[in-house]
Design a protein around this motif. Structure first.
Motif, PDB file in Angstrom:
ATOM      1  N   THR A   3      26.174  -0.161   0.582  1.00 11.39           N
ATOM      2  CA  THR A   3      25.354  -1.452   0.707  1.00 11.39           C
ATOM      3  C   THR A   3      25.995  -2.004   2.132  1.00 11.39           C
ATOM      4  OG1 THR A   3      27.083  -2.151  -0.885  1.00 11.39           O
ATOM      5  CG2 THR A   3      24.879  -1.663  -1.464  1.00 11.39           C
ATOM      6  N   TYR A   4      25.627  -2.838   2.516  1.00 14.70           N
ATOM      7  CA  TYR A   4      26.014  -3.832   3.611  1.00 14.70           C
ATOM      8  C   TYR A   4      27.540  -4.456   3.203  1.00 14.70           C
ATOM      9  CZ  TYR A   4      21.729  -2.950   6.033  1.00 14.70           C
ATOM     10  OH  TYR A   4      20.447  -2.163   6.372  1.00 14.70           O
ATOM     11  N   GLN A   5      28.499  -4.636   4.003  1.00 16.11           N
ATOM     12  CA  GLN A   5      29.471  -5.089   3.664  1.00 16.11           C
ATOM     13  C   GLN A   5      29.858  -6.544   4.313  1.00 16.11           C
ATOM     14  OE1 GLN A   5      31.619  -4.779   0.874  1.00 16.11           O
ATOM     15  NE2 GLN A   5      30.006  -3.016   0.280  1.00 16.11           N
ATOM     16  N   ARG A   6      29.289  -6.440   5.608  1.00 16.41           N
ATOM     17  CA  ARG A   6      29.716  -7.707   6.347  1.00 16.41           C
ATOM     18  C   ARG A   6      28.310  -8.011   7.058  1.00 16.41           C
ATOM     19  NH1 ARG A   6      34.850  -8.628   7.492  1.00 16.41           N
ATOM     20  NH2 ARG A   6      34.610  -9.814   9.318  1.00 16.41           N
ATOM     21  N   ILE A   7      28.040  -9.319   6.441  1.00 18.57           N
ATOM     22  CA  ILE A   7      26.552  -9.783   6.782  1.00 18.57           C
ATOM     23  C   ILE A   7      26.636 -11.391   7.485  1.00 18.57           C
ATOM     24  CG2 ILE A   7      24.360 -10.396   5.618  1.00 18.57           C
ATOM     25  CD1 ILE A   7      25.258  -8.396   3.392  1.00 18.57           C
ATOM     26  N   LEU A   8      25.766 -11.148   8.387  1.00 15.71           N
ATOM     27  CA  LEU A   8      25.604 -12.512   9.177  1.00 15.71           C
ATOM     28  C   LEU A   8      24.214 -13.213   8.460  1.00 15.71           C
ATOM     29  CD1 LEU A   8      25.893 -13.413  13.059  1.00 15.71           C
ATOM     30  CD2 LEU A   8      24.000 -14.319  11.664  1.00 15.71           C
ATOM     31  N   VAL A   9      24.364 -14.352   8.171  1.00 21.50           N
ATOM     32  CA  VAL A   9      22.984 -15.087   7.625  1.00 21.50           C
ATOM     33  C   VAL A   9      22.785 -16.276   8.644  1.00 21.50           C
ATOM     34  CG1 VAL A   9      21.943 -16.216   5.959  1.00 21.50           C
ATOM     35  CG2 VAL A   9      23.532 -14.632   5.271  1.00 21.50           C
ATOM     36  N   ALA A  10      21.716 -16.242   9.692  1.00 23.19           N
ATOM     37  CA  ALA A  10      21.484 -17.216  10.474  1.00 23.19           C
ATOM     38  C   ALA A  10      20.462 -18.152   9.627  1.00 23.19           C
ATOM     39  CB  ALA A  10      20.818 -16.805  11.798  1.00 23.19           C
ATOM     40  N   ASN A 107      32.615  -9.713  14.757  1.00 22.46           N
ATOM     41  CA  ASN A 107      32.911  -9.552  13.531  1.00 22.46           C
ATOM     42  C   ASN A 107      32.482  -8.331  12.727  1.00 22.46           C
ATOM     43  OD1 ASN A 107      34.360 -12.362  12.831  1.00 22.46           O
ATOM     44  ND2 ASN A 107      32.523 -12.987  14.300  1.00 22.46           N
ATOM     45  N   LYS A 108      31.955  -7.488  13.837  1.00 24.32           N
ATOM     46  CA  LYS A 108      31.196  -6.335  12.979  1.00 24.32           C
ATOM     47  C   LYS A 108      30.646  -6.283  12.076  1.00 24.32           C
ATOM     48  CE  LYS A 108      35.517  -3.762  14.734  1.00 24.32           C
ATOM     49  NZ  LYS A 108      36.149  -4.906  15.735  1.00 24.32           N
ATOM     50  N   CYS A 109      29.470  -7.149  12.148  1.00 23.04           N
ATOM     51  CA  CYS A 109      28.524  -7.505  11.142  1.00 23.04           C
ATOM     52  C   CYS A 109      27.546  -6.222  10.945  1.00 23.04           C
ATOM     53  CB  CYS A 109      27.832  -8.655  11.481  1.00 23.04           C
ATOM     54  SG  CYS A 109      28.852 -10.193  10.877  1.00 23.04           S
ATOM     55  N   GLN A 110      27.057  -5.571   9.997  1.00 20.63           N
ATOM     56  CA  GLN A 110      26.366  -4.593   9.929  1.00 20.63           C
ATOM     57  C   GLN A 110      24.840  -5.074   9.728  1.00 20.63           C
ATOM     58  OE1 GLN A 110      28.502  -3.642   6.233  1.00 20.63           O
ATOM     59  NE2 GLN A 110      29.689  -2.315   7.120  1.00 20.63           N
ATOM     60  N   LEU A 111      24.662  -6.356   9.271  1.00 23.28           N
ATOM     61  CA  LEU A 111      23.260  -6.769   8.984  1.00 23.28           C
ATOM     62  C   LEU A 111      23.430  -8.242   9.476  1.00 23.28           C
ATOM     63  CD1 LEU A 111      20.456  -6.297   7.401  1.00 23.28           C
ATOM     64  CD2 LEU A 111      21.674  -7.208   5.556  1.00 23.28           C
ATOM     65  N   ILE A 112      22.208  -8.600  10.131  1.00 28.01           N
ATOM     66  CA  ILE A 112      21.704 -10.067  10.494  1.00 28.01           C
ATOM     67  C   ILE A 112      20.639 -10.462   9.541  1.00 28.01           C
ATOM     68  CG2 ILE A 112      20.857 -11.554  11.981  1.00 28.01           C
ATOM     69  CD1 ILE A 112      22.389  -9.859  14.233  1.00 28.01           C
ATOM     70  N   VAL A 113      20.881 -11.541   8.582  1.00 31.21           N
ATOM     71  CA  VAL A 113      19.530 -11.693   7.966  1.00 31.21           C
ATOM     72  C   VAL A 113      19.198 -13.021   8.443  1.00 31.21           C
ATOM     73  CG1 VAL A 113      18.778 -12.301   5.509  1.00 31.21           C
ATOM     74  CG2 VAL A 113      20.549 -10.754   5.845  1.00 31.21           C
ATOM     75  N   SER A 132      13.918 -13.196  19.280  1.00 31.27           N
ATOM     76  CA  SER A 132      15.161 -12.908  20.266  1.00 31.27           C
ATOM     77  C   SER A 132      16.244 -12.200  19.661  1.00 31.27           C
ATOM     78  CB  SER A 132      15.599 -14.090  20.943  1.00 31.27           C
ATOM     79  OG  SER A 132      14.634 -14.807  21.388  1.00 31.27           O
ATOM     80  N   VAL A 133      16.462 -12.721  18.497  1.00 31.13           N
ATOM     81  CA  VAL A 133      17.651 -11.978  17.734  1.00 31.13           C
ATOM     82  C   VAL A 133      17.184 -10.439  17.224  1.00 31.13           C
ATOM     83  CG1 VAL A 133      18.613 -11.869  15.503  1.00 31.13           C
ATOM     84  CG2 VAL A 133      18.370 -13.848  16.724  1.00 31.13           C
ATOM     85  N   LEU A 134      16.104 -10.306  16.944  1.00 26.52           N
ATOM     86  CA  LEU A 134      15.488  -8.742  16.805  1.00 26.52           C
ATOM     87  C   LEU A 134      15.506  -8.068  17.832  1.00 26.52           C
ATOM     88  CD1 LEU A 134      14.303  -7.323  14.116  1.00 26.52           C
ATOM     89  CD2 LEU A 134      12.013  -8.088  15.164  1.00 26.52           C
ATOM     90  N   HIS A 135      15.357  -8.502  19.105  1.00 27.91           N
ATOM     91  CA  HIS A 135      15.279  -7.818  20.222  1.00 27.91           C
ATOM     92  C   HIS A 135      16.766  -7.208  20.765  1.00 27.91           C
ATOM     93  CE1 HIS A 135      11.042  -8.419  20.218  1.00 27.91           C
ATOM     94  NE2 HIS A 135      11.044  -7.362  21.004  1.00 27.91           N
ATOM     95  N   GLY A 136      17.552  -8.360  20.659  1.00 28.30           N
ATOM     96  CA  GLY A 136      18.618  -7.674  21.263  1.00 28.30           C
ATOM     97  C   GLY A 136      19.850  -7.387  20.124  1.00 28.30           C
ATOM     98  N   ALA A 137      19.553  -7.035  18.848  1.00 28.04           N
ATOM     99  CA  ALA A 137      20.447  -6.906  17.858  1.00 28.04           C
ATOM    100  C   ALA A 137      21.182  -5.397  18.171  1.00 28.04           C
ATOM    101  CB  ALA A 137      19.851  -7.039  16.563  1.00 28.04           C
ATOM    102  N   GLY A 138      22.534  -5.512  17.750  1.00 29.44           N
ATOM    103  CA  GLY A 138      23.143  -4.072  18.046  1.00 29.44           C
ATOM    104  C   GLY A 138      23.361  -3.611  16.403  1.00 29.44           C
ATOM    105  N   CYS A 139      22.741  -4.262  15.484  1.00 32.01           N
ATOM    106  CA  CYS A 139      22.768  -3.849  14.157  1.00 32.01           C
ATOM    107  C   CYS A 139      21.481  -3.907  13.305  1.00 32.01           C
ATOM    108  CB  CYS A 139      24.006  -4.660  13.174  1.00 32.01           C
ATOM    109  SG  CYS A 139      23.617  -6.347  13.089  1.00 32.01           S
TER     110      CYS A 139
END
Ligand code: AMP
Length: 150
Positions: A3-10, A107-113, A132-139
C-alpha cells in the motif's frame, strides 16, 4: 501489492476537500503518512501585466498575510476532522502544480491525491490544477471524482 505509505493530498480548501482527504485515508496503508497541502498563489500573479503599477498593489502583502492566516485556520479544521497531526498540514506558496510536484519529490511521496475539480474548474473534464499535476508527476496520481452524477 504494497500500500502507499507516503501520500500527498492536495486541497483547495473548498467544501469538496473533505471528500479528497477521506478517499486518501481509505486507500492509505495502516501507518501511512498523509500530508495535506494547500498552495497559496501570490496575489500579484493574478493581475500582473494588467495593472502592474496600480496603487492597489501597495498593501497586498498585508492582505496576503491575513489571507494566509485564514487559510491556515481552515486547513487546521480540516486536519482535525480527519485526526491528522498539525505537522502534516502544509501551506505552501507559489504555483500550485509546481509546489505540489516539488513537495511530493522532496518528501518521497508515492501518491498524490487530488480532486478532479476545484472551485474554479467544474465546467472542465479535469480542472486546470488537476491537469497540470497529472502531467508533471513523478509518482502515481489519484484524481477523486468531484461532482459525480452516477
Ligand atoms: P482545479 O484543477 O483548480 O479545478 O482543482 C482540482 C483539484 O486540484 C482540487 O480539487 C484540489 O485537489 C487541487 N487544487 C486546486 N487548487 C489547489 C491549491 N491552491 N492548492 C492545492 N491543491 C489545489
Amino acid at each position: 501489492m504494497a500500500t502507499y505509505q507516503r501520500i500527498l493530498v492536495a486541497v483547495d480548501l473548498s467544501s469538496e476537500s473533505a471528500l479528497v482527504v477521506q478517499k486518501a485515508q481509505l486507500i492509505a496503508g495502516p501507518n501511512a503518512d498523509i500530508h495535506v497541502v494547500y498552495v497559496q498563489e501570490p496575489m500579484d500573479n493574478v493581475y500582473v501585466g494588467i495593472v502592474p503599477q496600480s496603487a492597489a498593489f501597495s498593501g497586498l502583502g498585508d492582505l496576503e498575510a491575513q489571507l494566509g492566516k485564514e487559510l491556515k485556520e481552515k486547513l487546521i479544521v480540516l486536519g482535525e476532522k480527519f485526526k491528522l497531526s498539525p505537522d502534516h498540514l502544509h501551506i505552501l506558496h507559489g504555483s500550485p502544480a509546481h509546489e505540489i510536484h516539488r513537495f511530493a519529490k522532496d518528501n518521497k511521496c508515492q501518491l498524490i491525491v487530488i480532486g478532479t475539480h476545484g472551485q474554479k474548474g467544474l465546467q472542465l473534464l479535469l480542472g486546470s490544477t488537476a491537469n497540470s499535476v497529472l502531467h508533471g508527476a513523478g509518482c502515481d496520481v489519484l484524481s477523486v471524482r468531484i461532482g459525480a452524477t452516477l
